[in-house]
Design an enzyme around this catalytic site. Structure first.
Site, PDB file in Angstrom:
ATOM      1  N   ASP A  54       0.941  -1.115   0.111  1.00 12.33           N
ATOM      2  CA  ASP A  54      -0.187   0.071   0.009  1.00 12.33           C
ATOM      3  C   ASP A  54       0.990   1.314  -0.064  1.00 12.33           C
ATOM      4  O   ASP A  54       2.155   1.122   0.186  1.00 12.33           O
ATOM      5  CB  ASP A  54      -0.921  -0.077   1.434  1.00 12.33           C
ATOM      6  CG  ASP A  54      -2.293   0.658   1.053  1.00 12.33           C
ATOM      7  OD1 ASP A  54      -2.284   1.405   0.087  1.00 12.33           O
ATOM      8  OD2 ASP A  54      -3.005   0.225   1.875  1.00 12.33           O
ATOM      9  N   ASP A  88     -10.548   1.683  -3.914  1.00 15.00           N
ATOM     10  CA  ASP A  88     -11.074   1.461  -2.416  1.00 15.00           C
ATOM     11  C   ASP A  88     -12.749   1.317  -2.536  1.00 15.00           C
ATOM     12  O   ASP A  88     -13.318   0.841  -1.575  1.00 15.00           O
ATOM     13  CB  ASP A  88     -10.641   2.404  -1.304  1.00 15.00           C
ATOM     14  CG  ASP A  88      -9.336   2.229  -0.917  1.00 15.00           C
ATOM     15  OD1 ASP A  88      -8.964   0.947  -1.213  1.00 15.00           O
ATOM     16  OD2 ASP A  88      -8.967   2.861  -0.094  1.00 15.00           O
TER      17      ASP A  88
HETATM   18  C1  DGJ Z   1      -5.993   1.796   1.930  1.00 17.63           C
HETATM   19  C2  DGJ Z   1      -6.159   0.484   1.127  1.00 17.63           C
HETATM   20  O1  DGJ Z   1      -6.742   0.954  -0.172  1.00 17.63           O
HETATM   21  C3  DGJ Z   1      -7.385  -0.471   1.685  1.00 17.63           C
HETATM   22  O2  DGJ Z   1      -7.699  -1.261   1.006  1.00 17.63           O
HETATM   23  C4  DGJ Z   1      -6.554  -0.671   3.002  1.00 17.63           C
HETATM   24  O3  DGJ Z   1      -5.759  -1.681   2.761  1.00 17.63           O
HETATM   25  C5  DGJ Z   1      -6.145   0.416   3.836  1.00 17.63           C
HETATM   26  N1  DGJ Z   1      -5.451   1.221   3.052  1.00 17.63           N
HETATM   27  C6  DGJ Z   1      -5.684  -0.018   4.994  1.00 17.63           C
HETATM   28  O4  DGJ Z   1      -5.209   1.098   5.863  1.00 17.63           O
END
Ligand code: DGJ
Length: 727
Positions: free
Chosen positions: A460, A526
């Site tokens: 991430d 997301d």
């Molecule tokens: C942002 C990501 O896009 C989510 O899927 C998740 O992993 C969160 N961060 C976790 O902090």
């Protein structure tokens, strides 16, 4: 790239592949000029190539420079070009304008060898007055993609400051419309169209990652070009840091698409003998966007490191439990996931250090004693005993001020020197260009991958790079950081070759062909609301093939929009990608679990087709209705989704074309279970499947793709799957 030289390049180089052609003029000692980039022109004799050059020579115009303006792939003022310069830089204020002279050009084999292709063109040039060397690499790949990059070398013993190196590809006057992309968190890759008028349309991204609002693909095309029709020329900048992608049209009848890295002030200062290399600029020509996409998809699929095993059904814990990590709860989730057919279990954020929320502990990559007193072993054992792979979330490029790492090494935070950047999601950026910080992160990741049976990392990256400099000098550091991240990924992959990596960046903030050279899929967004996903996935797929796109089934009520959708719409949307589930399955009804099991089985049955076939998209006139699908490369079968995004002006919906079928093959077309039911009581309201769906229909591809079949009239935000198989 191997430098095996095949031959010196001819004066006029005609490259052909997969229905596309590139003709380069290498005559004289000026940099290469593109005489043609577009559809294949057939076999051309040397005499025809010379005539083509004669026919395309620009005449001088009144009150301009007396020579015809020559626009090379790296345009220069010294050749009469007064638009965006190819090289911007200076040596102590001088040498601001380049005049490269070609010293030699050769055709070399690349890592895939040349086969029966002429090879990759490598041009060596020099500007003696400015004491600069230039190497240009230009290739037409077997899939008909053009790609080029440049390396500038400082040949003097004083420093040369590079501010920009822009590469370009020309498009013909008929390209009058532009399509590019914008977006934000939860709404990535949103298309925008504009007229391609005179002037410069420049899409800059200064976020230090590819960016939610990156141009992504910048396409120029004939009036009204669409998915299936019109001529389209498109470029992509394969870079995960700051970059610029542009379209420029001048009154000299020049129209260009171009790109380069966006360098911050003082970021690249070449010492004696040092070089700066640009990202790859990719270009694809196609009749319609689907043909452009097919070139990118085939190119990516031809890479030796393209994932080749069946893409496993993923279960991700984020929207299921967020930071509430509890062994028993996660074991129950894993049990339910395995029962519906999941194959990979990914533990998301919250397993390390004091990370019980998003305010602290990034950088402290040690398993939390508090939450995991016996380490991750009990969970990894449970998951692997269920026959699933185990995946782990990490965010290696980031650091919280509230972390042991930041307390020990405050100078490892990227900053201008005098102040810290404003926090974003409570976090800062770790300076990976600092050898000690890089070594620490590599060690931590290596240790985790060695200790646990981790076969997948969700990598991430949750903030923009703002005032991202190196301490204590305060020099801008986004360029170095981008290269350091690439190096880190490369090194980790060579240490742990079996481990797959997902590029996630607050959802889909880092999706580009640079990061995809070293990762195995992207997290598209997301937002897993299926209605939004129909759009986000369609446009992510314009560049990235389905097997590299993470697509999950979310909860009945979307966590990011509050909309509710039935399972069939959620799962039928996630089907077109690398399928996964991000939902607390322990709270799902038995009926939903039963239905989800059917969807997982369908995904497993279809993934060989979905992940090797050609993505197709209809040009349905009604914007409320969307048709997309995948057709097998040999034309033997196809799967389509007929999607009602909203209510339609049309009632019934009318004929819908099933694009991309082989015109001469006869297909049997039927609705595909479980995505074959429009909705519970929709029929009371006159929403029926058309008559043909009861028995199916048998027709040649020509009829199905050109005339079409009656589409089901659906509730809004619903879909039906249709499958075509060779009769
Ligand atoms: C942002 C990501 O896009 C989510 O899927 C998740 O992993 C969160 N961060 C976790 O902090």
């Amino acid at each position: 790239m191997s430098a095996e030289s095949l031959a010196p390049a001819p004066e006029l180089l005609h490259l052909r592949a997969a229905g596309a052609a590139l003709v380069l003029d290498l005559s004289g000692d000026t940099l290469p000029r593109v005489l043609h980039w577009g559809p294949d022109l057939g076999e051309l004799s040397a005499a025809h190539l010379h005539a083509l050059r004669q026919a395309s020579l620009r005449q001088p115009i009144g009150f301009s420079i007396d020579q015809p303006v020559e626009v090379s792939v790296l345009p220069e003022q010294s050749a009469g070009w007064l638009g965006t310069p190819g090289l911007v830089g200076n040596r102590g204020g001088a040498d601001f304008s380049s005049a490269f002279r070609v010293a030699g050009s050769e055709l070399v084999a690349d890592e895939r060898g040349a086969g029966d292709r002429p090879g990759t063109l490598v041009v060596h040039a020099r500007d003696t007055a400015a004491a600069l060397g230039l190497t240009l690499t230009i290739e037409l790949t077997p899939e008909g993609l053009v790609r080029q990059r440049a390396a500038v070398t400082n040949l003097a013993d004083t420093a040369f400051a590079v501010d920009a190196v822009n590469l370009t590809l020309p498009v013909p006057p008929a390209a009058v419309e532009l399509l590019d992309f914008t977006g934000h968190h939860l709404r990535e890759r949103s298309p925008q169209r504009s007229a391609f008028t005179q002037g410069l349309r420049v899409r800059e991204n200064r976020t230090g990652r590819t960016g939610f609002d990156a141009a992504y693909l910048l396409a120029a095309g004939t009036q009204g070009f669409g998915n299936r029709g019109g001529d389209v020329w498109a470029v992509h900048t394969a870079w995960s840091g700051n970059h610029r992608t542009f379209a420029e049209r001048t009154f000299h009848s020049v129209a260009l698409l171009g790109s380069g890295e966006l360098l911050l002030s003082g970021e690249v200062l070449l010492g004696p003998g040092e070089s700066y290399s640009t990202p790859w600029l990719y270009g694809a020509y196609g009749r319609g966007l689907d043909e452009v996409s097919a070139r990118f998809h085939r190119h990516l699929r031809a890479r030796p490191y393209h994932p080749s095993s069946p893409r496993p059904v993923v279960v991700n814990t984020w929207e299921a439990v967020y930071f509430d990590q509890d062994l028993d709860r996660l074991k129950r989730l894993a049990d339910t996931a395995a029962a519906v057919g999941a194959e990979r279990f990914v533990l998301d954020d919250g397993w390390f250090g004091a990370r019980r929320d998003d305010r602290r502990a990034l950088g402290d990559w040690y398993v939390s004693d508090e939450v995991w007193p016996e380490g991750l072993g009990p969970l990894t054992d449970h998951v692997t005993a269920l026959g699933m792979q185990f995946g782990l979330w990490v965010e290696p490029e980031m650091i919280n001020e509230d972390s042991d790492l930041a307390r020990a090494h405050p100078d490892w935070i990227m900053a201008t020197g005098a102040r810290l950047p404003g926090a974003a999601r409570n976090q800062q950026v770790l300076d990976l260009a600092r050898p000690e910080a890089y070594a620490y992160i590599l060690r931590r990741l290596d240790d985790l991958l060695t200790t646990y049976p981790i076969s997948y990392l969700k990598w991430d990256h949750n903030r923009d790079l703002v005032e991202a400099g190196h301490q204590p000098s305060g020099r801008a550091g986004v360029h170095d950081q981008t290269l350091a991240v690439y190096r880190l990924l490369d090194e980790l992959r060579s240490l742990h070759p079996g481990v797959e990596i997902e590029s996630c960046s607050s959802g889909g903030g880092r999706v580009d062909l640079g990061i995809l050279e070293r990762t195995d899929r992207v997290w598209v967004s997301d937002c897993i609301d299926a209605l939004e996903r129909q759009q986000i996935q369609r446009w992510t797929n314009v560049l990235v093939p389905l097997e590299l796109m993470g697509t999950h089934v979310g909860s009945p009520v979307s966590h990011t929009t509050g909309r509710s959708h039935p399972l069939d719409f959620r799962a039928g949307t996630a089907l077109f990608g690398h399928f996964g589930i991000e939902w607390d399955l322990t709270s799902a009804t038995p009926e939903d679990l039963e239905r989800l099991t059917q969807w997982v089985a369908l995904y497993k049955e279809l993934r060989p087709l979905l992940h090797s076939g050609t993505s197709v998209h209809g040009d349905h006139a009604d914007p409320a209705y969307q048709v997309h699908g995948v057709v097998a490369e040999d034309g033997s079968e196809a799967i389509y989704a007929l999607v009602a995004r909203g209510t339609s002006e049309l009632y019934p919906t009318g004929l819908v074309r099933l694009p991309g079928l082989d015109p001469d093959t006869v297909y049997r077309v039927r609705p595909q279970a479980p995505g074959d039911v429009p909705d519970g009581n929709a029929h009371h309201w006159g929403m029926h499947l058309p008559w043909w769906t009861e028995e199916g229909v048998t027709l040649p591809g020509s009829v199905l793709s050109e005339a079409g079949v009656q589409a089901p009239t659906l509730y809004p935000e619903r879909l039906v799957l249709v499958r075509a198989t060779r009769a």
